[in-house]
Design an enzyme around this catalytic site. Structure first.
Site, short mmCIF file in Angstrom:
data_model
loop_
_atom_site.label_atom_id
_atom_site.label_comp_id
_atom_site.label_asym_id
_atom_site.label_seq_id
_atom_site.Cartn_x
_atom_site.Cartn_y
_atom_site.Cartn_z
N LYS A 32 0.84 -1.21 0.00
CA LYS A 32 0.00 0.00 0.00
C LYS A 32 0.87 1.25 0.00
O LYS A 32 2.07 1.17 0.29
CB LYS A 32 -0.91 -0.03 1.22
CG LYS A 32 -0.16 -0.08 2.54
CD LYS A 32 -1.10 -0.35 3.70
CE LYS A 32 -0.31 -0.49 5.00
NZ LYS A 32 -1.16 -0.84 6.13
N ARG A 130 -10.89 0.39 15.28
CA ARG A 130 -11.07 1.14 14.04
C ARG A 130 -12.11 0.37 13.22
O ARG A 130 -13.30 0.62 13.35
CB ARG A 130 -9.74 1.30 13.29
CG ARG A 130 -8.70 2.09 14.09
CD ARG A 130 -7.50 2.48 13.25
NE ARG A 130 -6.91 1.34 12.54
CZ ARG A 130 -5.80 1.38 11.84
NH1 ARG A 130 -5.12 2.52 11.71
NH2 ARG A 130 -5.34 0.31 11.22
N TYR A 258 16.85 30.28 6.77
CA TYR A 258 15.64 30.97 7.22
C TYR A 258 15.58 31.05 8.74
O TYR A 258 15.88 30.07 9.43
CB TYR A 258 14.40 30.23 6.74
CG TYR A 258 14.12 30.35 5.26
CD1 TYR A 258 13.88 31.59 4.68
CD2 TYR A 258 14.10 29.22 4.44
CE1 TYR A 258 13.63 31.71 3.32
CE2 TYR A 258 13.84 29.32 3.09
CZ TYR A 258 13.61 30.57 2.53
OH TYR A 258 13.35 30.68 1.19
N MET A 312 12.78 24.30 1.23
CA MET A 312 12.08 23.48 0.24
C MET A 312 13.04 22.74 -0.68
O MET A 312 12.84 21.57 -1.01
CB MET A 312 11.14 24.36 -0.60
CG MET A 312 10.23 23.57 -1.52
SD MET A 312 9.25 24.61 -2.59
CE MET A 312 8.15 25.39 -1.42
C1 LIG Z 1 -0.34 -1.80 6.83
C2 LIG Z 1 -0.91 -3.04 7.34
C3 LIG Z 1 -0.08 -4.14 7.61
C4 LIG Z 1 1.42 -4.06 7.55
O1 LIG Z 1 1.91 -3.40 8.70
P1 LIG Z 1 3.47 -3.23 8.96
O2 LIG Z 1 3.55 -2.63 10.32
O3 LIG Z 1 3.99 -2.30 7.92
O4 LIG Z 1 4.07 -4.58 8.87
C5 LIG Z 1 -0.69 -5.33 7.97
N1 LIG Z 1 -2.03 -5.42 8.08
C6 LIG Z 1 -2.84 -4.39 7.86
C7 LIG Z 1 -4.31 -4.56 7.99
C8 LIG Z 1 -2.31 -3.16 7.49
O5 LIG Z 1 -3.13 -2.12 7.29
#
Ligand SMILES: *Cc1c(COP(=O)(O)O)cnc(C)c1O
Length: 372
Positions: A32, A130, A258, A312
């Site tokens: 992801k 959640r 800055y 930046m």
């Molecule tokens: C992102 C995610 C993972 C992976 O988590 P890591 O801490 O990066 O290993 C596993 N399961 C779900 C449901 C996630 O959203």
């Protein structure tokens, strides 16, 4: 040049570390957020030995299918409406089902037997609070899915897996184990289980079940509090670098950048580096943040502190420790082996995950050949 270099060798090494730790479980490699900022296209070839990949959005899933990934794709938030459910079926995606609206879409439109969408991830809320069905509703959801012909993976997510002693871990593990046993007893013996992200699979080897879901450890960052990636035998899969674009000597009392908030206490050799928050380098850093400068003539690496505000497009570093012959355009490592992204994250008050995900599109992306 500002460069993000991906190392397929490191990804494969880290995937093998997952396999060593979880030899019997299937692996859903989490890609992801554009593979935690590494680029899905760059990482997929190195993750061919995973059993599936996990993404958060339908767009990410479709991108992975376009790139030719034809094993499982797990959609960890599931779909947001009925039309997306149809798209999930059309593209063979295995969706999370975490609440009743998604359940209804799935029951209204059951994919053909051969379709991977016929396998769903049924989300159980064990304490993260959640997503997920609760103890009262999940049996009903599972029974209806089973009756409609779905295969199921019961899944939940740890809230504190990075902290092995946190009391909620035991509670979440127990709730998960109890519910999986109940579903197998009352709904179907074939219900599978999936509990562990990276931290969970390292800290709780007794809880791997059928599928583990590693993310961050594949990319070579540590998922565990107070344990380095190195100690876990993980290799960083990204090298983030830039170059020295100008050399300066700052006089006593002169201020840098800055806000003029860093003032030289002694004459200081400094260098400008062409990197900034516009590239994804963090603006908020403590005074111990540093980069590594590579001296081309000796191939030596020198730690050099960041001085003044991150802008930046550029930063200023103190190169007092480097040879006076240090050349213009010398390579500067923002993160990679040294410093590790987890170390930079510590200096920025955040975690490696965030620094990796928020890289911008400006740096040039490249990768080492798989032989390097
Ligand atoms: C992102 C995610 C993972 C992976 O988590 P890591 O801490 O990066 O290993 C596993 N399961 C779900 C449901 C996630 O959203």
């Amino acid at each position: 040049m500002r460069t993000i270099t991906i190392k397929p060798q490191a990804l494969t090494h880290n995937l093998n570390q997952v396999k060593k730790r979880a030899p019997t479980a299937k692996i859903l490699a989490m890609v992801k957020a554009n593979a935690y900022g590494h680029g899905v296209k760059a990482v997929l070839p190195a993750l061919q030995q995973a059993d599936g990949i996990g993404v958060a959005t339908l767009i990410e899933a479709l991108e992975a299918r376009d790139l030719g990934w034809n094993k499982m794709i797990g959609l960890i938030e599931g779909v947001f409406n009925q039309a997306e459910w149809q798209q999930a079926i059309d593209n063979d995606l295995s969706c999370v089902i975490h609440h009743y609206p998604q359940l209804e879409w799935a029951l209204d439109n059951v994919p053909a037997i051969a379709n991977q969408a016929r396998q769903v991830w049924l989300k159980y809320n064990t304490g993260m609070n959640r997503l997920g069905f609760n103890e009262q509703t999940i049996l009903d959801a599972a029974q209806r899915l089973h009756d409609a012909g779905y295969r199921m993976i019961l899944t939940t997510h740890f809230a504190n897996a990075d902290d092995v002693d946190h009391p909620l871990n035991t509670i979440q593990k127990q709730r998960f184990a109890d519910m999986l046993a109940r579903l197998r007893d009352t709904v179907s013996q074939d219900v599978q289980g999936s509990l562990c992200n990276s931290a969970g699979l390292v800290n709780f080897p007794d809880s791997h079940y059928d599928w583990v879901r590693p993310g961050i450890m594949l990319y070579g960052s540590s998922p565990i509090k107070n344990t380095s990636a190195n100690e876990l035998n993980l290799q960083p899969a990204m090298d983030f670098s830039a170059q020295i674009m100008a050399l300066q000597t700052i006089k006593v009392g002169d201020a840098i950048g800055y806000g003029s908030h860093w003032i030289a206490q002694q004459e200081t050799r400094t260098a400008l580096v062409s990197i900034g928050y516009g590239d994804g380098y963090p603006r908020i850093l403590d005074k111990n943040a540093y980069v590594s400068v590579i001296d081309e003539s000796s191939k030596q690496s020198y730690p050099c502190p960041v001085r003044g505000r991150v802008a930046m497009d550029m930063i200023v570093i103190d190169i007092s420790s480097t040879p006076t012959t240090l050349a213009l355009n010398s390579k500067v490592i923002l993160w990679g082996s040294v410093p590790h992204v987890d170390e930079v994250a510590n200096h920025a008050g955040t975690i490696g995950y965030e620094l990796l995900c928020r890289l911008s599109t400006r740096p040039v992306r490249t990768q080492t050949s798989s032989l390097e």
